[in-house]
Structure formats: structure tokens, C-alpha cells
Design an enzyme around this catalytic site. Structure first.
Site, PDB file in Angstrom:
ATOM      1  N   LYS A   1       0.840  -1.205   0.000  1.00  0.00           N
ATOM      2  CA  LYS A   1       0.000   0.000   0.000  1.00  0.00           C
ATOM      3  C   LYS A   1       0.880   1.263   0.000  1.00  0.00           C
ATOM      4  O   LYS A   1       2.092   1.177   0.076  1.00  0.00           O
ATOM      5  CB  LYS A   1      -0.961  -0.024   1.193  1.00  0.00           C
ATOM      6  CG  LYS A   1      -1.788  -1.324   1.297  1.00  0.00           C
ATOM      7  CD  LYS A   1      -2.853  -1.467   0.230  1.00  0.00           C
ATOM      8  CE  LYS A   1      -3.417  -2.866   0.089  1.00  0.00           C
ATOM      9  NZ  LYS A   1      -4.298  -3.333   1.125  1.00  0.00           N
TER      10      LYS A   1
HETATM   11  C1  LIG Z   1      -5.314  -4.407   1.575  1.00  0.00           C
HETATM   12  C2  LIG Z   1      -6.784  -4.301   1.505  1.00  0.00           C
HETATM   13  C3  LIG Z   1      -7.622  -4.604   2.585  1.00  0.00           C
HETATM   14  C4  LIG Z   1      -7.161  -5.246   3.838  1.00  0.00           C
HETATM   15  O1  LIG Z   1      -6.051  -4.692   4.390  1.00  0.00           O
HETATM   16  P1  LIG Z   1      -5.061  -5.579   5.303  1.00  0.00           P
HETATM   17  O2  LIG Z   1      -4.223  -4.539   5.940  1.00  0.00           O
HETATM   18  O3  LIG Z   1      -4.304  -6.466   4.359  1.00  0.00           O
HETATM   19  O4  LIG Z   1      -5.874  -6.348   6.251  1.00  0.00           O
HETATM   20  C5  LIG Z   1      -8.982  -4.354   2.453  1.00  0.00           C
HETATM   21  N1  LIG Z   1      -9.494  -3.875   1.324  1.00  0.00           N
HETATM   22  C6  LIG Z   1      -8.722  -3.607   0.249  1.00  0.00           C
HETATM   23  C7  LIG Z   1      -9.360  -3.062  -0.984  1.00  0.00           C
HETATM   24  C8  LIG Z   1      -7.352  -3.839   0.305  1.00  0.00           C
HETATM   25  O5  LIG Z   1      -6.589  -3.610  -0.773  1.00  0.00           O
END
Ligand SMILES: *Cc1c(COP(=O)(O)O)cnc(C)c1O
Length: 386
Positions: free
Chosen positions: A193
Site C-alpha cells: 500500500k
Molecule cells: C489491503 C486491503 C484490505 C485489507 O487490508 P489488510 O491490511 O491487508 O488487512 C482491504 N481492502 C482492500 C481493498 C485492500 O486492498
């Protein structure tokens, strides 16, 4: 191959990030310490929200929000089918049902039209609408908020892809997380991210009572009433242990300071991609941006006419890998997962299926160079025989 492998996404960790973590490790608190509130305050400021509540990952951020809103059995949430599993699963964690919305096959986003169609299919009260700002492109929040209001539901943004993104609407400009058209927005700091803490998440909201309930959900539902004995605590509702450690908040604070630089890097790389991919049309087109977009892209997704080109996607993915280029598919439509098929039966969402048939995400992260982008586009051109 001497050139380094380019994954579809990765973290950018620098020496000062490492030093910030080392400082936290030398301090008194490894978990609930001063960096938690400092990270929350800096994050709220960065997105333009009144409150931010840190937690252990983006999935927990979504789950805590469902808990804090008191959503439960007999109710439903609307989520787009093109997203990561967690967006839909968070409704199931609290016993609510999921109504899957279709997406625009050019952008991958839930639209006011696909939301209205999903709301018409709901067979129980819809409490929350979960727009996903896929790739960092922002959904039509003013229109989605109007539909939510008419349905008696609140908007909870899955903003896990969209830290730093903005969009200009006729109704005004919005920055993701500012809460102008939503009750809350959930973020993730997973390594791919926009900023990374390893595991990490945040909920941004302007509602002080929601923020209070989020903090309860994050830590066992425990309250320490003012004036009570120092060892005393009370629990009205069981919560979870979803706390983000001080060590990771140190990393988050350090990473957040770099958000403007990371965002500028992603914007410049995305522009170079758009220019270098242009000659590959109509076989390859970058996923479309909605009107008024000022996105910080998390994913560089292209839509490829595999069928027209007579190429199988798995062979293209493998050919790219041999050329040192990673890629990924975002996402397998969640309504087609065995669990949801079993629960809700077969559902046809043509926009989601058309998106899935063509989507492929190419490497995008701030440490990439223009030369890396050129290498990816060359590899793709060869892999597709163009
Ligand atoms: C990464 C992600 C999540 C969950 O995040 P985590 O930190 O991996 O639990 C939820 N929704 C979307 C669209 C994501 O890309």
C-alpha cells in the site's frame, strides 16, 4: 537476467524509517505508547479528518467499523464485487449479509447506477454501503452518499488503496478520508500500500462518538471510568485486541512524512505509463480514470483484450515473469468465491466479470525509475506479440 525483478508493488523503507523503529524499541513501550496517538494525530491531519484510530490491519479497520456502527444479523451491507475479500467479509464477521454491487468495467469502480441496482436487490435493511476506491481512483461519493441517505444507510469507504487521492465533484472537492460524504474510511499499511508498517490499519472519521466506539472495539471493550481505582476497568460489550504497536506506529509516522514524495513519485510513474502504453491501444488500455480524478494510484492496472489477441493471461503473466516483471490480477470477483456462491447462489455481475477478464496490474511503487516503466512496457509488448 541481471536487472532486478520488479514486483507489482512493494514498500519503500529508508534508513530514517529504520532509525525511527530502533528508537521505539529502545523506549519503554513496545505496544501502547506515545507513538500511537502521535501517528493517529498526524494521520487525521494528513487526510483532513477530526479523528483517526489506529489498528493492526485494514481488515481489522473494516471489522471495528462494523462493530462500532452496531451492524449485525438481519441487516445487510453493499460491497462491490471487484475488491479484496476483506471488504465483503467484514459484514459477515458481524453476522450481516453482503449484497454485491457490480462495477463499471472501464474503471472497476462501483457507480451510483450499480449501487442503485444492488440496493433494489437487497432483501433486508441495508445499514452500510462500502465503496472501494479501487487502484486509488475515488468513487462518486456525493451520489453514493445521496443513495445511502435515501436507503437509511451510512457510507464506509474502503480506502485501503487510496491514501492521498482526491477527486473534484460538482458538489465540491474531496480528499479521501476527509469524511465529507462518509461516516468513516478504512486504510491499510500492508507493504504494497501507499505507506507501509508491515501490518497496520487506520479508521478516519469526523464523528467523536464513532471514534470512541472504535477505540472500545480495538481493545476488548474495556473502559476505565474517571475517578475509579487505578486497577479498575469495565466492559459493556466484548471487543477485540486489534491494537497497533508503538513500534509500528513509529514506522507509520516516519512513512507518513514521506506521503507527499511517495504520491508525487506514483503520479509521475503513472503518467509515464499512460504515455508509453498509448501505442498498444486498442489491445491494451490503462483502466480508466473517473471524471475529476486527482488520484494517487496504488495499482497500475491495464485492461488487455486477451481473447482478441488469442493469448492466455497465465501465459502472459509467466512471459512477464521471465522478463523480470511481476504482475497481479485485482481482483477475482468476490461474488464468485465458493463461500459466497454457496451462501447466495449464482449471481451474474457482467461489469465485474468483464473487468476480471481483462485486468492485469503492472509494477508501480515510488522506488521505480522511468527506465523501469519502459522495461515493463517493452516486456508487455513482447509478451503479447504486439
Ligand atoms: C489491503 C486491503 C484490505 C485489507 O487490508 P489488510 O491490511 O491487508 O488487512 C482491504 N481492502 C482492500 C481493498 C485492500 O486492498
Amino acid at each position: 537476467m541481471s536487472e532486478p525483478f520488479l514486483p507489482y508493488g512493494r514498500q519503500t523503507i529508508e534508513e530514517d524509517d529504520i532509525a525511527a523503529v530502533a528508537d521505539a524499541l529502545r523506549d519503554d513501550f513496545l505496544t501502547t505508547g506515545p507513538r500511537v496517538e502521535a501517528f493517529e494525530a498526524a494521520f487525521a491531519d494528513a487526510v483532513g479528518a477530526q479523528h483517526a484510530v489506529a489498528c493492526i490491519n485494514g481488515t481489522a479497520a473494516l471489522h471495528m467499523t462494523m462493530l462500532a456502527l452496531g451492524i449485525g444479523p438481519g441487516e445487510a451491507c453493499v460491497a462491490p464485487s471487484v475488491t479484496f475479500l476483506a471488504t465483503a467479509n467484514c459484514a459477515r464477521y458481524v453476522g450481516a449479509e453482503v449484497v454485491f454491487a457490480d462495477v463499471d468495467p472501464a474503471t472497476g469502480l462501483m457507480t451510483p447506477q450499480t449501487l442503485a441496482e444492488a440496493l433494489a436487490r437487497a432483501d433486508r435493511p441495508v445499514r452500510a454501503i462500502l465503496p472501494v476506491h479501487l487502484r486509488g481512483e475515488v468513487c462518486d461519493l456525493p451520489e453514493i452518499a445521496a443513495l445511502a441517505r435515501d436507503a437509511g444507510a451510512v457510507v464506509v469507504e474502503d480506502a485501503c488503496h487510496a491514501l492521498g487521492s482526491e477527486r473534484r465533484f460538482a458538489a465540491g472537492d474531496g480528499r479521501v478520508g476527509d469524511g465529507r460524504w462518509s461516516a468513516a474510511a478504512a486504510f491499510s499499511f500492508h507493504p504494497v500500500k501507499t505507506i507501509a508498517t508491515g501490518e497496520g490499519g487506520m479508521v478516519a472519521t469526523n464523528d467523536p462518538d464513532l471514534a470512541r466506539r472504535l477505540r472500545l472495539a480495538r481493545s476488548h471493550g474495556m473502559v476505565r471510568p474517571a475517578g475509579a481505582a487505578p486497577w479498575w476497568y469495565e466492559m459493556a460489550e466484548p471487543g477485540f485486541n486489534y491494537r497497533l504497536p508503538d513500534i509500528l506506529c513509529a514506522l507509520g509516522l516516519s512513512q507518513l512524512r514521506k506521503l507527499p514524495r511517495f504520491a508525487a513519485g506514483r503520479r509521475a510513474l503513472a503518467e509515464r505509463y499512460l504515455a508509453s502504453l498509448a501505442p498498444l491501444a486498442p489491445h491494451v488500455r490503462p483502466a480508466a480514470s473517473p471524471e475529476g480524478s486527482a488520484a494517487v494510484l496504488h495499482l497500475m492496472t491495464v485492461l488487455i483484450d486477451f481473447e482478441g489477441l488469442g493469448r492466455a493471461r497465465d501465459e502472459v503473466v509467466e512471459a512477464l515473469r521471465r522478463r523480470g516483471v511481476g504482475s497481479q490480477v485485482h481482483y477475482i470477483p468476490v461474488h464468485t468465491q465458493p463461500y459466497y456462491r454457496e451462501r447466495y447462489g449464482e449471481l451474474r455481475l457482467p461489469g465485474a466479470e468483464a473487468w476480471y477478464a481483462r485486468a492485469l496490474s503492472l509494477p508501480l511503487y515510488p522506488a521505480m525509475t522511468d527506465g523501469d516503466v519502459d522495461r515493463v512496457v517493452e516486456a508487455l509488448t513482447e509478451a503479447l506479440g504486439l
